[in-house]
Structures are given as structure tokens and as C-alpha cells.
Design a protein around this motif. Sequence first.
Motif, mmCIF file in Angstrom:
data_model
loop_
_atom_site.group_PDB
_atom_site.id
_atom_site.type_symbol
_atom_site.label_atom_id
_atom_site.label_comp_id
_atom_site.label_asym_id
_atom_site.label_seq_id
_atom_site.Cartn_x
_atom_site.Cartn_y
_atom_site.Cartn_z
ATOM 1 N N LYS A 143 25.340 33.377 26.542
ATOM 2 C CA LYS A 143 26.481 33.869 28.138
ATOM 3 C C LYS A 143 28.356 32.751 28.115
ATOM 4 O O LYS A 143 28.220 33.464 29.333
ATOM 5 C CB LYS A 143 25.341 33.780 29.380
ATOM 6 N N SER A 144 27.482 31.304 27.946
ATOM 7 C CA SER A 144 29.193 31.101 27.821
ATOM 8 C C SER A 144 30.309 31.835 27.295
ATOM 9 O O SER A 144 31.259 31.499 27.794
ATOM 10 C CB SER A 144 28.758 29.340 27.801
ATOM 11 N N ASP A 147 31.409 34.344 29.011
ATOM 12 C CA ASP A 147 31.693 34.323 29.902
ATOM 13 C C ASP A 147 33.484 34.008 29.875
ATOM 14 O O ASP A 147 34.201 34.455 29.756
ATOM 15 C CB ASP A 147 31.316 33.431 30.776
ATOM 16 N N GLN A 151 36.743 36.021 31.014
ATOM 17 C CA GLN A 151 37.818 35.292 30.944
ATOM 18 C C GLN A 151 39.279 36.372 30.473
ATOM 19 O O GLN A 151 40.467 36.439 31.083
ATOM 20 C CB GLN A 151 38.194 34.237 31.076
ATOM 21 N N PRO A 182 33.598 35.240 35.739
ATOM 22 C CA PRO A 182 32.357 36.065 35.955
ATOM 23 C C PRO A 182 31.193 35.112 36.332
ATOM 24 O O PRO A 182 30.292 35.331 36.351
ATOM 25 C CB PRO A 182 32.794 35.402 34.481
ATOM 26 N N ARG A 190 24.954 39.990 32.190
ATOM 27 C CA ARG A 190 25.998 38.224 31.241
ATOM 28 C C ARG A 190 25.093 38.887 29.733
ATOM 29 O O ARG A 190 25.112 38.795 28.652
ATOM 30 C CB ARG A 190 25.950 37.073 31.396
ATOM 31 N N ALA A 289 36.637 41.242 35.500
ATOM 32 C CA ALA A 289 35.916 40.525 33.462
ATOM 33 C C ALA A 289 35.452 41.480 33.247
ATOM 34 O O ALA A 289 35.150 41.797 31.892
ATOM 35 C CB ALA A 289 34.449 39.851 34.571
#
Length: 478
Positions: A143-144, A147, A151, A182, A190, A289
Motif C-alpha cells: 500500500k505504501s 501511495d 502521488q 492518498p 488502496r 490520487a
Amino acid sequence: MERTDLTRIDDFTWEIPESFREAMRVPVRIIANEELIGDIIRGEAIEQAIQTAMMPGLVGHLVVMPDVYSGQGAPVGIVAVSKWPVGTIAPGAIGHDINTGVRLLGSDIDLEEAKGNFDALADALKAHIPSGSDAEGSIQMNKSEVDHVAQSGAQWALRKDMAQQDDLVRAEEGGRLNDADPGKVSEVARSLGAQQLGTLGGGEHFIEIHSVEEVFDRAAAVTMGLKEDTLVAQIHCGSRGYGRQVCADYIERFQEAAPSYDITPPNPNLACVPLDSRESKDYMGAMKAAANYAYANRQVLAHRVREVFDDVLDGAGQRLKTVYDVAHNLGQVEMHQVEGKHMRCYVHRKGAARAFGPGTPGISLPYRALGQPVLVPGSMGENSWVMLATRESMQKSFGSACHGAGRTMSRHEANHHAEPVAIDEELEGQGVPVRGEGSPSAGGVKLKENIDAVVETVAGARLASKVARLKPLAVVHG
């Protein structure tokens, strides 16, 4: 609705006055020729357009494009403009598939050079690119990382060696919207984004190989890298489950919040809140996002198309150059002339392409003097068009044009009233190889048509001018 309810403004513009329905805040202006206007006013979409015109804070007029058809909340094919920051915002007037759009890749690959390879290209595209509504991509992310994509947009693909710098230069907004957040996107969205980057999706999304059949504006075609009898590739998709979940989440949240702002939406899927509210700011961050995710997704798909051309046509992938990448479902803050005043506005475009005229700030640098390219895909396996926005579009349609061929009816209407057409079989019979998971339309019904009438209307209304017509050679769909 009858034609007598309309006021004819010119050969291509019809108006439903604000007085037609008590709750309307602005008139509805329909861009259509004689061939299209009758179908438009008899369809479900026009009632949805009238309801959309009831949103508080709208200014100017609601624009209905010639390729309009009914959707959820607002119809697909409208432009609704709110006064910034005192108007309202509605996710249903931007759409569930946030930043669904089109990427067009041109080339110097001659038609004769590729002759006999179109079945192989279709097979390789189908094998190399996951498609279908539940498709999962080969790029698995946590999920990071999702994000980061949300972005960075297409810039993420550039860092991963899946883009060329010119891809970003020739994309709307450079393939990235600023101020994406996000953190305002749900965990469900996500999670979907982590699985679906680099996938085509289902429904009417597709990848097509075309030839440039005819050029109408040679100077513009040179700038775009388009030449008759050369190959191009067209990618039509959006933000997949990530964007759809964002829209669904915020429609629900806006439904809950609207009463606290003394707003009663015309229908639940058009729930709206003030532009300066906390809910609005959260949605705009999440919507951007999702838009960036879509820009990245089309860029990854363009990279996959290049890989396929490398494999099938002996290294020809790098000869595919981005012509343009344009979004269809977005909301943006823009400056426009409204009733003689230069005004900051929030522009909802649902099933409408941005079409800024020559010299307008915000156009990608290669096209600043020409006007923004408008990519108009036809039905799968039918002709598509490349157009250029005109100065008149800024006054008539808030810098907007059509997004496709349009439908004769909604999916719901098609399922209940139309005779099925086996589209894949029909195209194969015409010598166009098709690879897909099933019918590209609900129930196998051919939902889109009248591409030439739509393009002639847009050109006649001076929203955009014709540059080139594209002829299909191979189709891959979900």
C-alpha cells in the motif's frame, strides 16, 4: 421531451431553458446536429442532465456533448461548472472511473512493413496485458508503493524505466496532478490499486492497433507524428478499481453530509457538498490520487505495448511515440469567461475531454500554439479520430469536447430493448483480429455508433477541428 421544448441557438446548439424545470439553476445546452438531437432528447440521459443542472452553485450553462448517454447520477458526456469556491461539487458528475482516458501512440512503422502480423500482435497483446474487470497485474505492490503511484502519476513509471520523458511532455498535465492526497483514499481502494496497475480492465476498455487512414490537417499531423499509412496504437482505460472505489466512498459520504449543508440532491447519486467544505477537500485529494493512478496505469500499458511491438516486429517498440494522453472524467479548477466575467470555476467533466484552444495556459508545450489534442475513439473495431481544440471551445463549452462515438442507449436500455450483435465475430469477419474475455458490451449489444455524426457535430460547432481518421487493424478488450 419534444423539440418544441428546445430553443435553437445555432445549427449545432440547442438549449433547454432554466425555466423548463423549477429547480434548474442553469440552462442545459446540447451540442448536436439534426441527426443526433432527436435521439438525445428521447433518451434517459437528458433527464439526468436536467437533474444535474439542479446542483446548487452552478454558473453559465450545463453542456451536453453529442456522444452523451445515461450513467449513474449525471449522464456520461456533460460539463457542469460551479463558481469557485461558493459552488458545489458532486463525485457523480465526474464519474466512477476517475480519469478514464485515451493514450495514443504514433509511429513511423509503415502499414506494409507490418502486413501479416496483426493476428500475432493481437495474440501477444492479449497474452502480455491482463484484461477483464477482475484482472490483476504483474506489478504487485504494497500500500505504501500504491501511495507513491497516486502521488507521482506517470512520473512513477519514468522512475521505473517504463516511460520516456517525451511521454510525460505530451500528456495532459504532464501525467500528474498536484495536491493528490492518498491519505484520503480508503483501505479498500488502496488494496485494489495494489493488484491492478498495468491492467486493461473490462467493459468497453480496449487496446487497438490502427493505421492512419486519412490526414485532414497536415501541419498539425506533422507536429503529432502522424502520417498516412503508418501504425498507431490506442489505449482506452482508467483508474480501475482504485478510482471506482474512491467515487463510491465519497458519494456515500456526501449523501450523509449533504443535509448538514441544507442540500437536497436531485438524486442520491448526485449528492453534492460545498466546494469549501472539509468533505470536498478530502474528495479532491482522493480524486487526484485516483487520476494519478490512471495516468500511471496508461503509461505502464504503453510500455507493455512497446514490448509487444519489440517482440513481434523486431524491435519496433521504440518507434512508438506518444501523440497525447487525455482524460475524460476529471474535476479541475480553471479560469473561464462566464456571462462576460472572467471567473475561477470548478469544472466537472464526465465523459468529456478537456479541449483548450490555442495559446491557453495548461496545454502541453508541443501543442501550445496549435490547441490541445482531442482523441475520439470510436466503437471497438471502428474508426477513431484525432482532433484539435479551437478557441471557440473556450466560450461555447468551457474548453471541452466529446470523448467518443457515443451510445444509442444506456447499458440498461440495451439489455432490455436491443437485439444482440456479436461484435467480435463481426470484426473478425471484416478481417480485424479481436482478442477478449467476452463481449465488450453488456449482453453483446453494440452500444456505440454514429462516430462520424459526433465528429462532424464537434467540428461544425467549432469545438475542435479534424486532424486524422484512424482505421482499426486489431482489437484487444477485457
